[in-house]
Design a protein around this motif. Structure first.
Motif, mmCIF file in Angstrom:
data_model
loop_
_atom_site.group_PDB
_atom_site.id
_atom_site.type_symbol
_atom_site.label_atom_id
_atom_site.label_comp_id
_atom_site.label_asym_id
_atom_site.label_seq_id
_atom_site.Cartn_x
_atom_site.Cartn_y
_atom_site.Cartn_z
ATOM 1 N N GLY A 64 0.830 -1.200 0.000
ATOM 2 C CA GLY A 64 0.000 0.000 0.000
ATOM 3 C C GLY A 64 0.861 1.244 0.000
ATOM 4 N N ASP A 65 0.216 2.384 -0.008
ATOM 5 C CA ASP A 65 0.924 3.671 -0.012
ATOM 6 C C ASP A 65 1.279 4.061 1.421
ATOM 7 N N VAL A 66 2.266 3.382 2.001
ATOM 8 C CA VAL A 66 2.747 3.677 3.363
ATOM 9 C C VAL A 66 4.262 3.741 3.335
ATOM 10 N N LYS A 67 4.832 4.461 4.296
ATOM 11 C CA LYS A 67 6.291 4.566 4.373
ATOM 12 C C LYS A 67 6.883 3.398 5.178
ATOM 13 N N GLU A 68 6.140 2.967 6.209
ATOM 14 C CA GLU A 68 6.582 1.848 7.066
ATOM 15 C C GLU A 68 5.449 0.840 7.147
ATOM 16 N N GLU A 69 5.798 -0.374 7.574
ATOM 17 C CA GLU A 69 4.762 -1.396 7.746
ATOM 18 C C GLU A 69 3.812 -0.949 8.857
ATOM 19 N N GLN A 70 2.539 -1.107 8.599
ATOM 20 C CA GLN A 70 1.554 -0.767 9.628
ATOM 21 C C GLN A 70 0.370 -1.719 9.523
ATOM 22 N N LEU A 71 -0.498 -1.625 10.515
ATOM 23 C CA LEU A 71 -1.643 -2.520 10.566
ATOM 24 C C LEU A 71 -2.738 -1.999 9.638
ATOM 25 N N ALA A 72 -3.165 -2.846 8.727
ATOM 26 C CA ALA A 72 -4.264 -2.486 7.839
ATOM 27 C C ALA A 72 -5.588 -2.860 8.485
ATOM 28 N N GLU A 73 -5.582 -4.003 9.144
ATOM 29 C CA GLU A 73 -6.798 -4.505 9.781
ATOM 30 C C GLU A 73 -6.407 -5.320 11.008
ATOM 31 N N VAL A 74 -7.236 -5.304 12.035
ATOM 32 C CA VAL A 74 -7.001 -6.116 13.236
ATOM 33 C C VAL A 74 -8.115 -7.150 13.297
ATOM 34 N N TYR A 75 -7.723 -8.415 13.168
ATOM 35 C CA TYR A 75 -8.716 -9.491 13.203
ATOM 36 C C TYR A 75 -9.013 -9.927 14.639
ATOM 37 N N LEU A 76 -7.991 -9.862 15.464
ATOM 38 C CA LEU A 76 -8.153 -10.256 16.869
ATOM 39 C C LEU A 76 -7.237 -9.386 17.702
ATOM 40 N N LYS A 77 -7.794 -8.674 18.679
ATOM 41 C CA LYS A 77 -6.993 -7.788 19.524
ATOM 42 C C LYS A 77 -5.970 -8.595 20.334
ATOM 43 N N GLY A 78 -4.860 -7.943 20.596
ATOM 44 C CA GLY A 78 -3.862 -8.537 21.478
ATOM 45 C C GLY A 78 -4.054 -8.024 22.887
ATOM 46 N N TYR A 79 -3.491 -8.754 23.858
ATOM 47 C CA TYR A 79 -3.620 -8.332 25.259
ATOM 48 C C TYR A 79 -2.281 -8.462 25.968
ATOM 49 N N LYS A 80 -2.018 -7.472 26.834
ATOM 50 C CA LYS A 80 -0.828 -7.472 27.685
ATOM 51 C C LYS A 80 -1.286 -7.493 29.133
ATOM 52 N N LEU A 81 -0.594 -8.275 29.918
ATOM 53 C CA LEU A 81 -0.827 -8.310 31.358
ATOM 54 C C LEU A 81 0.441 -7.809 32.020
ATOM 55 N N ASN A 82 0.352 -6.646 32.661
ATOM 56 C CA ASN A 82 1.535 -6.021 33.285
ATOM 57 C C ASN A 82 2.696 -5.931 32.299
ATOM 58 N N ASP A 83 2.427 -5.433 31.122
ATOM 59 C CA ASP A 83 3.424 -5.225 30.057
ATOM 60 C C ASP A 83 3.981 -6.510 29.456
ATOM 61 N N ARG A 84 3.409 -7.647 29.764
ATOM 62 C CA ARG A 84 3.814 -8.900 29.124
ATOM 63 C C ARG A 84 2.687 -9.343 28.195
ATOM 64 N N VAL A 85 3.052 -9.649 26.959
ATOM 65 C CA VAL A 85 2.041 -10.069 25.979
ATOM 66 C C VAL A 85 1.527 -11.454 26.376
ATOM 67 N N ILE A 86 0.201 -11.534 26.539
ATOM 68 C CA ILE A 86 -0.381 -12.853 26.823
ATOM 69 C C ILE A 86 -1.147 -13.383 25.610
ATOM 70 N N ARG A 87 -1.450 -12.471 24.678
ATOM 71 C CA ARG A 87 -2.014 -12.900 23.395
ATOM 72 C C ARG A 87 -1.602 -11.878 22.339
ATOM 73 N N HIS A 88 -0.967 -12.365 21.282
ATOM 74 C CA HIS A 88 -0.548 -11.490 20.196
ATOM 75 C C HIS A 88 -1.766 -11.088 19.362
ATOM 76 N N ALA A 89 -1.746 -9.853 18.885
ATOM 77 C CA ALA A 89 -2.823 -9.379 18.015
ATOM 78 C C ALA A 89 -2.652 -10.021 16.639
ATOM 79 N N LYS A 90 -3.729 -10.544 16.096
ATOM 80 C CA LYS A 90 -3.702 -11.135 14.750
ATOM 81 C C LYS A 90 -4.132 -10.039 13.774
ATOM 82 N N VAL A 91 -3.212 -9.732 12.851
ATOM 83 C CA VAL A 91 -3.412 -8.533 12.030
ATOM 84 C C VAL A 91 -3.094 -8.786 10.561
#
Length: 196
Positions: A161-188
């Motif tokens: 796409g017309d972007v300068k850096e890689e970025q999220l186009a769509e988020v299929y599943l949100k990610g979650y962090k617990l106390n700054d530790r990723v417990i589920r990665h966002a599927k994008v």
């Protein structure tokens, strides 16, 4: 006769000397036996004292060993209890949201307006998210337009796409962090700069 007297005197003297030597020898032997007896008594006393000390150390060891065994068993029981009820606080907090969902389902059966049901579900969602963020430090992340970070995002597709850096186009599943530790990665879906 004088010679006989002299012989008798010599014999008496010799007998007296022999008796004296025997007496000295007997005294020496008695003294040595006495020393041996006192030495044996001292050794026996030392043995008894050492035996008492060994018994004391053995008793202390057995007590400490029993104390440690009891402590270990108590810690195992407490750990099992902590594991069994670790989520009790979280689950108790989730019960309010479950109750709200039950009320929404009951209201939906007699409601004619779908918007009021959707508003009720949105309120439950907001309340649940707020409780998890404020009380448990669980934070959701991932929105279209965010920069792509492979440490916290899981790319399930890429497009150019017309972007300068890689970025999220769509988020299929949100990610979650617990106390700054990723417990589920966002599927994008990731959009990357066009190749030249």
């Amino acid at each position: 006769m004088e010679s006989e007297n002299e012989n008798k005197e010599e014999q008496v003297e010799e007998t007296a000397q022999n008796q004296e030597t025997e007496q000295n020898s007997q005294d020496s032997q008695d003294s040595q036996e006495s020393k041996e007896e006192s030495s044996e008594d001292d050794a026996q006393a030392k043995i008894e004292a050492l035996q008492k000390e060994v018994d004391s150390w053995k008793d202390q060891f057995l007590r400490k060993s029993a104390d440690f065994d009891n402590y270990r068993k108590r810690m195992i029981a407490e750990k099992a209890d902590a594991i069994a009820y670790a989520n009790a606080s979280l689950l108790k907090d989730l019960l309010e949201s479950l109750d709200n969902f039950d009320r929404t389902v009951q209201a939906a059966q007699s409601a004619s307006d779908a918007k009021s049901i959707a508003d009720g579900v949105a309120m439950i969602n907001k309340s649940l998210v707020s409780m998890l963020e404020n009380k448990y430090n669980l934070v959701g992340y991932g929105a279209a337009g965010d920069a792509f970070d492979p440490d916290i995002h899981e790319a399930i597709g890429m497009k150019e796409g017309d972007v300068k850096e890689e970025q999220l186009a769509e988020v299929y599943l949100k990610g979650y962090k617990l106390n700054d530790r990723v417990i589920r990665h966002a599927k994008v879906m990731v959009v990357k700069p066009k190749s030249e």
